[in-house]
Design a protein around this motif. Sequence first.
Motif, PDB file in Angstrom:
ATOM      1  N   PHE A 122      47.733  37.511  27.791  1.00 42.85           N
ATOM      2  CA  PHE A 122      48.020  38.046  27.103  1.00 42.85           C
ATOM      3  C   PHE A 122      49.140  37.723  26.315  1.00 42.85           C
ATOM      4  N   GLU A 123      48.947  35.873  25.638  1.00 40.22           N
ATOM      5  CA  GLU A 123      49.806  35.594  25.136  1.00 40.22           C
ATOM      6  C   GLU A 123      48.118  35.290  24.006  1.00 40.22           C
ATOM      7  N   GLY A 124      47.125  35.036  24.881  1.00 39.29           N
ATOM      8  CA  GLY A 124      46.246  35.215  24.015  1.00 39.29           C
ATOM      9  C   GLY A 124      45.540  36.699  23.344  1.00 39.29           C
ATOM     10  N   LEU A 125      45.790  37.426  23.806  1.00 34.21           N
ATOM     11  CA  LEU A 125      45.703  38.269  22.731  1.00 34.21           C
ATOM     12  C   LEU A 125      46.498  38.332  21.766  1.00 34.21           C
ATOM     13  N   SER A 126      47.878  37.976  22.094  1.00 38.68           N
ATOM     14  CA  SER A 126      48.947  39.157  21.266  1.00 38.68           C
ATOM     15  C   SER A 126      48.200  38.256  19.480  1.00 38.68           C
ATOM     16  N   ASP A 127      47.722  37.379  19.956  1.00 38.29           N
ATOM     17  CA  ASP A 127      46.871  36.943  18.568  1.00 38.29           C
ATOM     18  C   ASP A 127      46.266  37.568  17.623  1.00 38.29           C
ATOM     19  N   ILE A 128      45.564  38.566  18.611  1.00 30.23           N
ATOM     20  CA  ILE A 128      44.713  38.984  18.213  1.00 30.23           C
ATOM     21  C   ILE A 128      45.282  40.426  17.774  1.00 30.23           C
ATOM     22  N   ARG A 129      46.505  41.454  18.087  1.00 30.58           N
ATOM     23  CA  ARG A 129      46.642  42.220  18.696  1.00 30.58           C
ATOM     24  C   ARG A 129      46.656  43.201  16.755  1.00 30.58           C
ATOM     25  N   GLU A 130      47.368  42.382  16.144  1.00 24.27           N
ATOM     26  CA  GLU A 130      47.154  43.171  14.781  1.00 24.27           C
ATOM     27  C   GLU A 130      45.598  44.066  14.246  1.00 24.27           C
ATOM     28  N   ALA A 131      44.422  42.646  14.414  1.00 24.21           N
ATOM     29  CA  ALA A 131      43.822  42.989  13.150  1.00 24.21           C
ATOM     30  C   ALA A 131      43.011  43.800  14.536  1.00 24.21           C
TER      31      ALA A 131
ATOM     32  N   LYS B 164      28.623  39.662  23.612  1.00 24.18           N
ATOM     33  CA  LYS B 164      28.847  38.349  21.886  1.00 24.18           C
ATOM     34  C   LYS B 164      29.472  39.025  21.242  1.00 24.18           C
ATOM     35  N   ILE B 165      29.761  40.320  21.073  1.00 23.22           N
ATOM     36  CA  ILE B 165      30.244  41.097  19.578  1.00 23.22           C
ATOM     37  C   ILE B 165      31.692  40.413  20.059  1.00 23.22           C
ATOM     38  N   PHE B 166      32.496  41.056  20.832  1.00 19.33           N
ATOM     39  CA  PHE B 166      33.785  40.512  20.949  1.00 19.33           C
ATOM     40  C   PHE B 166      34.194  39.465  21.112  1.00 19.33           C
ATOM     41  N   GLU B 167      33.180  38.387  21.163  1.00 22.27           N
ATOM     42  CA  GLU B 167      33.920  37.015  21.215  1.00 22.27           C
ATOM     43  C   GLU B 167      33.098  36.697  19.546  1.00 22.27           C
ATOM     44  N   GLU B 168      32.809  36.829  19.130  1.00 27.49           N
ATOM     45  CA  GLU B 168      32.820  37.194  17.626  1.00 27.49           C
ATOM     46  C   GLU B 168      33.689  37.884  16.899  1.00 27.49           C
ATOM     47  N   PHE B 169      34.410  38.618  17.404  1.00 17.76           N
ATOM     48  CA  PHE B 169      35.460  39.837  16.626  1.00 17.76           C
ATOM     49  C   PHE B 169      36.558  38.733  16.499  1.00 17.76           C
ATOM     50  N   ILE B 170      36.731  37.680  17.806  1.00 18.69           N
ATOM     51  CA  ILE B 170      37.942  37.204  18.415  1.00 18.69           C
ATOM     52  C   ILE B 170      38.166  36.113  17.773  1.00 18.69           C
ATOM     53  N   LYS B 171      36.820  35.608  17.089  1.00 18.93           N
ATOM     54  CA  LYS B 171      37.195  34.236  16.700  1.00 18.93           C
ATOM     55  C   LYS B 171      36.969  34.572  14.898  1.00 18.93           C
ATOM     56  N   SER B 172      36.341  35.430  14.519  1.00 18.27           N
ATOM     57  CA  SER B 172      36.659  36.116  13.000  1.00 18.27           C
ATOM     58  C   SER B 172      38.283  36.449  12.804  1.00 18.27           C
ATOM     59  N   VAL B 173      39.036  37.012  13.461  1.00 12.67           N
ATOM     60  CA  VAL B 173      40.535  37.327  13.527  1.00 12.67           C
ATOM     61  C   VAL B 173      41.292  36.322  13.849  1.00 12.67           C
ATOM     62  N   SER B 174      41.091  36.192  14.931  1.00 15.03           N
ATOM     63  CA  SER B 174      42.002  34.911  15.314  1.00 15.03           C
ATOM     64  C   SER B 174      42.433  33.810  13.871  1.00 15.03           C
ATOM     65  N   LYS B 175      44.255  33.711  14.609  1.00 12.00           N
ATOM     66  CA  LYS B 175      44.242  32.434  12.983  1.00 12.00           C
ATOM     67  C   LYS B 175      44.372  31.248  13.890  1.00 12.00           C
TER      68      LYS B 175
ATOM     69  N   PRO C  26      41.875  28.776  15.754  1.00 13.93           N
ATOM     70  CA  PRO C  26      41.005  28.896  16.520  1.00 13.93           C
ATOM     71  C   PRO C  26      40.544  27.920  17.981  1.00 13.93           C
ATOM     72  N   LEU C  27      42.296  27.370  18.239  1.00 15.58           N
ATOM     73  CA  LEU C  27      42.537  26.327  19.601  1.00 15.58           C
ATOM     74  C   LEU C  27      42.853  27.577  20.822  1.00 15.58           C
ATOM     75  N   LYS C  28      43.891  28.650  19.514  1.00 15.41           N
ATOM     76  CA  LYS C  28      43.861  29.568  20.693  1.00 15.41           C
ATOM     77  C   LYS C  28      43.006  30.817  21.251  1.00 15.41           C
ATOM     78  N   ALA C  29      42.296  31.515  20.130  1.00 19.77           N
ATOM     79  CA  ALA C  29      40.959  32.198  20.786  1.00 19.77           C
ATOM     80  C   ALA C  29      40.290  31.995  21.623  1.00 19.77           C
ATOM     81  N   GLN C  30      39.688  30.374  21.687  1.00 20.90           N
ATOM     82  CA  GLN C  30      39.218  29.679  22.324  1.00 20.90           C
ATOM     83  C   GLN C  30      39.436  29.246  23.924  1.00 20.90           C
ATOM     84  N   LYS C  31      40.948  29.579  23.717  1.00 16.32           N
ATOM     85  CA  LYS C  31      42.057  29.331  24.988  1.00 16.32           C
ATOM     86  C   LYS C  31      41.311  30.931  25.869  1.00 16.32           C
ATOM     87  N   LEU C  32      41.852  32.100  24.957  1.00 17.43           N
ATOM     88  CA  LEU C  32      41.752  33.602  25.731  1.00 17.43           C
ATOM     89  C   LEU C  32      40.084  33.136  25.403  1.00 17.43           C
ATOM     90  N   LEU C  33      39.399  32.824  25.389  1.00 17.10           N
ATOM     91  CA  LEU C  33      37.487  32.910  25.328  1.00 17.10           C
ATOM     92  C   LEU C  33      37.198  31.949  27.013  1.00 17.10           C
TER      93      LEU C  33
END
Lengths: 291, 360
Positions: free
Chosen positions: B211-220, B82-93, B95-102
């Motif tokens: 990996f494409e999904g990850l690229s979005d949250i990588r920096e954060a 759950k924490i990781f999911e929230e983290f992805i949602k909060s840092v992703s630029k 939201p569609l990409k974030a959902q695709k990763l999840l």
Amino acid sequence: MEMNLKIVTGKGGVGKSIVAAALALRAAKEGKKTLLVELGEPGFLHFLFHHSPREGYQKVSENLYLDCWSGEGSLREYVHHWVRLQKVVSLFFDNPVMKSFIKTAPGLRELAIMGKFTSGIREWGPPLPFDEVVMDSYSTGHFLSLLRAPRGIYEMIRSGPMGVQSRRIFEVLKGPLTQYFLVALPEQMPVQEMKELDQTLQKEFQISAQMVINKWLEIGSGEERLSQLALSLEGQAREFSVFIKKRLQRQREVLESLKGDQPLFLPLVLDMDLLHVVQTLSSYMAEQWTS
Amino acid sequence: MDKLIEQHKILICVGSGGVGKTTFSASLALRSAQKGYKTLVLTIDPSKRLATSLGLSLDKPEVVEVPKTGGKLFASTLHSEKIFEEFIKSVSKNPLKAQKLLNNRLYRLMATSLSGSQEFTSMEMLMSIIAKREFDKVILDTPPAQHAKDFLQAPENFSNLFQESVIKWFIRSYDNMGLVKKIFKKSTHLALKVLQRLTGSEFMEELSDFFEGLSDIREALLEESQKVMCLLREPTTGFVLVTGFDASKLWDALSFSSQIKKQGFGLRYVILNRAFPQWKNGELKLEDFGGEKWLFDLYVRFDRFYQKRKEVYLDFVKKVDVPYILVPEMNKDIYGLEDLKKIWDKVQTLIDKGEGAENA
């Protein structure tokens, strides 16, 4: 002789590795060529048998061999088996991008380990010339990842060699040739965790495991007398009697909570020489456990 | 021992599996609350009975106040996914990409099993709690690990996953095989071909998405890891190593204690759990047992065993130059608040008597 697989797991500190070693020694004494496997880095079992880690399996005693499998090593061996050309294998594993990938790809290392474990029965991949392989597996959570990886991957990928082999791996792991041993101490918490794991195995994988209660103290007819003595004795002798009495009480509570299950027991061996403990337990298994 | 609590804002309990980390963390937190500090204990995978006595519900990730402690004690259980999911949602630029990763199947396999993900999320939770400044003291239990050192290696392992080179490689190479030949060296291309032959194209596609999904949250994520490492090195953050009493566990603890110091973390105490029985090793005789031979024999067996164990322990403490505390073996399972308090009382009595602790 058909190859048998045994996986030992349980909460940390319950004597999982000792039980795995004892199971392997027992099989070896029955004349089966047995491989005892430690996962990850060479650790406790190599320490126990006073063996320094080397490439490949090494003989410990008559019919008993010891090895340590890492995810990456198992993967390398597998790739080598299919690609054959050492040069290509080296290119593959020495490539910096590939190196990071192998370290991080979800489920890949787990799949490689379970692939190697089941390769003899699947007759696929590098040969594993043993009658029995005993795996001293990870403790509860990580152990479940080992089982989840092959299933997760075949559910995801139906086609291609990876999908097909993942399915076969999982079939072997669920099949009659693989036995699971869940080890706990005669205390509430480890037993509770063991029961939860047993239920998860049933529900998620339809796997029936064998529960093992380690370090069981048996004092026979003395138990009744002990209650009286705990009252009449004095000083340190009394403290000791109370210590034993409470231990037996805990054991009874554990038995109560395991009603309906059929655990096997292993005696408490008061010895700091762990190799000797392994020998004692393996003889006990041979005499008391009928399998 | 109370100094440990006074001098730190964050205390992290580390150790290999099955040594009693969770119980010890809870006991430390209770002590801290009773000293008047508003304390939070973050537990990981507590047994049902311990959770119940702390008033925790195992399925809800909330912070709850533990009743009847005589202080302000709060507890929470770590819900990694759950924490990781929230983290992805909060840092992703995006939201569609974030959902695709999840939704990615490899991600779902990873969220629960990838080495390092649980450690990352526990530190992530620690960070957000510290940022809120609600508590005087935070006690962190760490995920079950085979070896104590796994906890400190986790951030490195985890950030490996987010190396730019790896991410780019998989996305581009799979999107456009033609491009690969131009961009990458021949050797990388060959490695990719081998991988495809071994796994099949379906897997490669899934991997590429992942990996494409990850690229979005990588920096954060990398930034967050950096911050965590700084926080862990602060002087008000202390590590407590909990270890069991068999040779292999002590050996593991020893290699960990040297590593943790080398890396600049503050190892404050070593706790030797269940170190000795409640009765004293000594020279009891058959008469002391009222002539009961069987009981005396049993005593001799236990006594010899504990004596030998003591030798192993003496050897160990000689090698570790960190203050240590011996916690005796309790006669029963520990799960109630009363039991947790008893541990401290026992330890304190021993310290007062000058036994079972050094530099405490």
